[in-house]
Enzyme design. Structure first.
Site, PDB file in Angstrom:
ATOM      1  N   HIS A 128     -52.548 -19.537   9.100  1.00  0.00           N
ATOM      2  CA  HIS A 128     -53.962 -19.837   9.361  1.00  0.00           C
ATOM      3  C   HIS A 128     -54.803 -18.840   8.549  1.00  0.00           C
ATOM      4  CE1 HIS A 128     -57.667 -19.872  11.833  1.00  0.00           C
ATOM      5  NE2 HIS A 128     -57.261 -21.030  12.319  1.00  0.00           N
ATOM      6  N   ASP A 201     -48.524 -13.752  14.651  1.00  0.00           N
ATOM      7  CA  ASP A 201     -49.675 -14.524  15.111  1.00  0.00           C
ATOM      8  C   ASP A 201     -49.154 -15.556  16.105  1.00  0.00           C
ATOM      9  OD1 ASP A 201     -51.601 -16.426  15.504  1.00  0.00           O
ATOM     10  OD2 ASP A 201     -52.081 -16.728  13.396  1.00  0.00           O
ATOM     11  N   GLN A 204     -50.474 -20.147  18.543  1.00  0.00           N
ATOM     12  CA  GLN A 204     -49.959 -21.467  18.918  1.00  0.00           C
ATOM     13  C   GLN A 204     -48.704 -21.372  19.780  1.00  0.00           C
ATOM     14  OE1 GLN A 204     -51.529 -24.209  18.493  1.00  0.00           O
ATOM     15  NE2 GLN A 204     -53.091 -23.475  17.082  1.00  0.00           N
ATOM     16  N   LYS A 227     -56.720 -20.942  23.846  1.00  0.00           N
ATOM     17  CA  LYS A 227     -55.660 -21.927  23.582  1.00  0.00           C
ATOM     18  C   LYS A 227     -54.632 -21.940  24.712  1.00  0.00           C
ATOM     19  CE  LYS A 227     -56.081 -21.206  18.640  1.00  0.00           C
ATOM     20  NZ  LYS A 227     -56.621 -22.305  17.833  1.00  0.00           N
ATOM     21  N   CYS A 365     -57.981 -24.917   8.729  1.00  0.00           N
ATOM     22  CA  CYS A 365     -58.008 -23.491   8.355  1.00  0.00           C
ATOM     23  C   CYS A 365     -56.719 -23.074   7.665  1.00  0.00           C
ATOM     24  CB  CYS A 365     -58.268 -22.589   9.545  1.00  0.00           C
ATOM     25  SG  CYS A 365     -59.827 -22.872  10.348  1.00  0.00           S
TER      26      CYS A 365
HETATM   27  C1  LIG Z   1     -52.034 -20.061  14.113  1.00  0.00           C
HETATM   28  C2  LIG Z   1     -53.430 -19.637  14.408  1.00  0.00           C
HETATM   29  N1  LIG Z   1     -53.821 -18.390  14.120  1.00  0.00           N
HETATM   30  C3  LIG Z   1     -55.056 -17.961  14.383  1.00  0.00           C
HETATM   31  C4  LIG Z   1     -56.010 -18.764  14.944  1.00  0.00           C
HETATM   32  C5  LIG Z   1     -57.379 -18.225  15.191  1.00  0.00           C
HETATM   33  O1  LIG Z   1     -57.639 -18.116  16.533  1.00  0.00           O
HETATM   34  P1  LIG Z   1     -59.070 -17.720  17.067  1.00  0.00           P
HETATM   35  O2  LIG Z   1     -60.040 -18.634  16.381  1.00  0.00           O
HETATM   36  O3  LIG Z   1     -58.997 -17.958  18.528  1.00  0.00           O
HETATM   37  O4  LIG Z   1     -59.316 -16.293  16.720  1.00  0.00           O
HETATM   38  C6  LIG Z   1     -55.659 -20.076  15.257  1.00  0.00           C
HETATM   39  C7  LIG Z   1     -56.669 -20.988  15.856  1.00  0.00           C
HETATM   40  O5  LIG Z   1     -57.114 -21.949  15.301  1.00  0.00           O
HETATM   41  C8  LIG Z   1     -54.345 -20.522  14.981  1.00  0.00           C
HETATM   42  O6  LIG Z   1     -53.988 -21.772  15.248  1.00  0.00           O
END
Ligand SMILES: Cc1ncc(COP(=O)(O)O)c(C=O)c1O
Lengths: 407, 145
Positions: A128, A201, A204, A227, A365
């Site tokens: 992401h 990270d 998910q 999430k 993203c």
């Molecule tokens: C794999 C992953 N990393 C990071 C994020 C970013 O999360 P947040 O927007 O809650 O900071 C997301 C959310 O879309 C994600 O799916």
């Protein structure tokens, strides 16, 4: 099907989520955008409302009853997260605004201290943007190099090439676009054998599978409350004690200090060193309620049921002419990205919405990943344990409508 | 309502876009990009004596942005730069204001359904933003963000 999955009653569970009980454009809502954000059970909504109605105050400051109650609830939330992640100590849990802030925090504190000119940071091709850009910024600042472990056609990452200069491995636990589950434990062990620090990270993964940070043996693990069926505005950074202690503070302000004079400030210990200012107290209370809720259902039951649903959805979607699933990893979470011949994802998303089916369309993203697959965007259906086969059927019906329209 | 968005003309122009490809002896050009959905297009114009004689576009996008680009290249022919800019203003109004009237917009009136889909306004205007950049004779990329 295991007994646990068989006895899993999604229809009953749906009743816990008030938002799901509505019509969208005259159709029952099929909410299939869980990877973007999950819906909240009544228990979470009520916990936040109860907190503001009877316990709320600022924390760590007052001697009065409300402040003590709020502080206790906030710190209990930390202990709950510690147990949820299997961390050794509650002080290894830092509250942030979300995954994005957790990664930026590590980049700007641990990163600035430990990444130097010529060093390398290894990420994967399916990250992401929030696990790409903070490292790019750090590399630019320090004269370091960002390297990328490639994905194969299925969307799996097979080769992690470490070099003498690799200092950090930053990888997703589960891809938000492809659903690929990455072999964190194995890769982390290989990285550690070379003295490389590992950040995962888990945005998910935390909502869909059992995470045990000591078993994975990662150094940092980040995720977002929103999430995980909790409120927006709060997230978690897990860091091993020794690392957190050695890291410089992130932001300056209240709560992160021990003593302040105009000449010199001494800092508080972790996690407080990283929690400057009044945090999202109600957010933590809501997250704690979400974790309670998930524990009650059982994260393994959730994962098992979602896996079953993924199988059904994959089979049904594969029957559709001209539909191609992007991401066919052998170990996969309940996320399905797809493209339709002759229908741009943006149009598909608009039409699906008119039939009550909420999906995400776009690059999710993850622009570099889209480039790798040679597509501008996908349509993504991502599932949670409150989704049912009826939701999948609604998705399939709506896709057929879109196809008729563009035939 | 969905049928008002995807009217026959729009579907037709999205499946069989007119005036696609590159333009020989173009006198102005610009590239447009909608980062939200990954749509991108290149627009080329041949302008003579302040009049747009020809317009062509290339790129990939959703049905709304493709149809919008296609119809735009048709209606632009023979218009002065000033007329074209005025047309964009009216077109934008059509997409965003309930009070807008579509008289004189010709075929462009089919986009009035977009109004009910605010997330899609950027798709319908990408080509026009790109046109604006081309008329200002900048070869710079424009973005709808
Ligand atoms: C794999 C992953 N990393 C990071 C994020 C970013 O999360 P947040 O927007 O809650 O900071 C997301 C959310 O879309 C994600 O799916």
């Amino acid at each position: 099907m295991t007994n646990a999955v068989k006895s899993f009653d999604a229809a009953e569970i749906r009743k816990d989520f008030p938002i799901l009980r509505q019509l969208v454009h005259g159709h029952p809502l099929a909410y299939l955008d869980n990877a973007a954000s999950a819906q909240k059970p009544r228990a979470v909504i009520d916990a936040i409302s109860r907190f503001y109605s009877s316990d709320y105050s600022n924390i760590h400051r007052g001697v009065h009853a409300l402040s003590e109650r709020s502080t206790r609830l906030y710190e209990q939330g930390r202990v709950q997260v510690q147990r949820f992640l299997g961390a050794a100590d509650a002080h290894e849990i830092v509250f942030t605004r979300g995954t994005t802030e957790g990664i930026n925090l590590v980049a700007q504190t641990w990163g600035r201290r430990n990444i130097g000119a010529g060093d390398e940071i290894l990420i994967t091709a399916l990250e992401h943007h929030s696990n790409i850009v903070p490292w790019q910024m750090l590399c630019e600042e320090r004269g370091a190099r960002l390297r990328v472990a490639p994905v194969n056609d299925r969307g799996e990452v097979e080769k992690f090439e470490f070099t003498e200069r690799t200092k950090l491995l930053a990888m997703a636990h589960i891809s938000n676009v492809l659903g690929t589950i990455l072999p964190v434990r194995e890769v982390a062990a290989a990285a550690h054998a070379r003295g490389i620090t590992v950040l995962v990270d888990g945005a998910q993964a935390a909502p869909h599978m059992k995470v045990d940070v000591r078993e994975l043996d990662c150094d940092f693990y980040v995720f977002s409350s929103h999430k995980l069926y909790g409120p927006t505005g709060v997230g978690v950074l897990y860091g091993k004690s020794a690392l957190l202690e050695a890291m410089p503070p992130y932001q300056g302000g209240g709560d992160m200090i021990r003593t302040v004079t105009f000449e010199k400030t001494t800092y508080n210990t972790p996690p407080y060193k990283f929690e400057a200012g009044t945090p999202d107290i109600a957010g933590v209370v809501g997250l704690a309620a979400a974790i309670d809720y998930v524990n009650e259902i059982g994260i393994d039951n959730i994962g098992g049921y979602e896996h079953e649903l993924l199988g059904y959805a994959t089979r049904e979607l594969e029957k559709i002419d001209g539909l191609r699933i992007i991401g066919t990893a052998r170990r996969k979470a309940a996320v399905i990205s797809f493209v339709l011949e002759g229908i741009h994802p943006h149009d598909a998303g608009t039409i699906l919405d008119r039939y009550g089916v909420a999906v995400r369309t776009g690059h999710h993203c993850a622009q570099p990943l889209m480039d790798w697959f040679g597509i501008p965007a996908t349509t993504r259906a991502s599932f949670a344990f409150y989704n049912t086969r009826e939701d999948v059927d609604a998705l399939v019906r709506a896709i057929h409508k879109a196809k008729e329209m563009f035939a | 309502m969905i049928d008002e968005l995807y009217q026959e003309i729009i579907l037709d122009h999205s499946k069989r876009p007119r005036n696609t490809g590159r333009l020989e002896n173009a006198t102005a050009a610009a590239e447009g990009f909608n980062p939200l959905c990954g749509d991108r297009l290149t627009l080329e114009l041949r302008i003579e004596d302040d009049r747009i004689e020809e317009a062509k576009f290339a790129g990939s996008g959703c049905a709304i942005s493709t149809a919008s680009a296609s119809l735009m290249t048709e209606v632009l022919k023979g218009r002065t730069k000033q007329e074209a800019e005025k047309l964009f203003e009216r077109f934008h109004e059509l997409l965003t204001s309930d009070a807008a009237d579509s008289s004189g917009l010709g075929k462009l009136a089919v986009f009035s359904g977009v109004r009910e889909f605010p997330a899609r306004v950027k798709c319908a205007t990408l080509a026009w933003h790109t046109l604006k950049a081309a008329l200002e004779n900048s070869r710079e990329k424009v973005s709808t963000e």
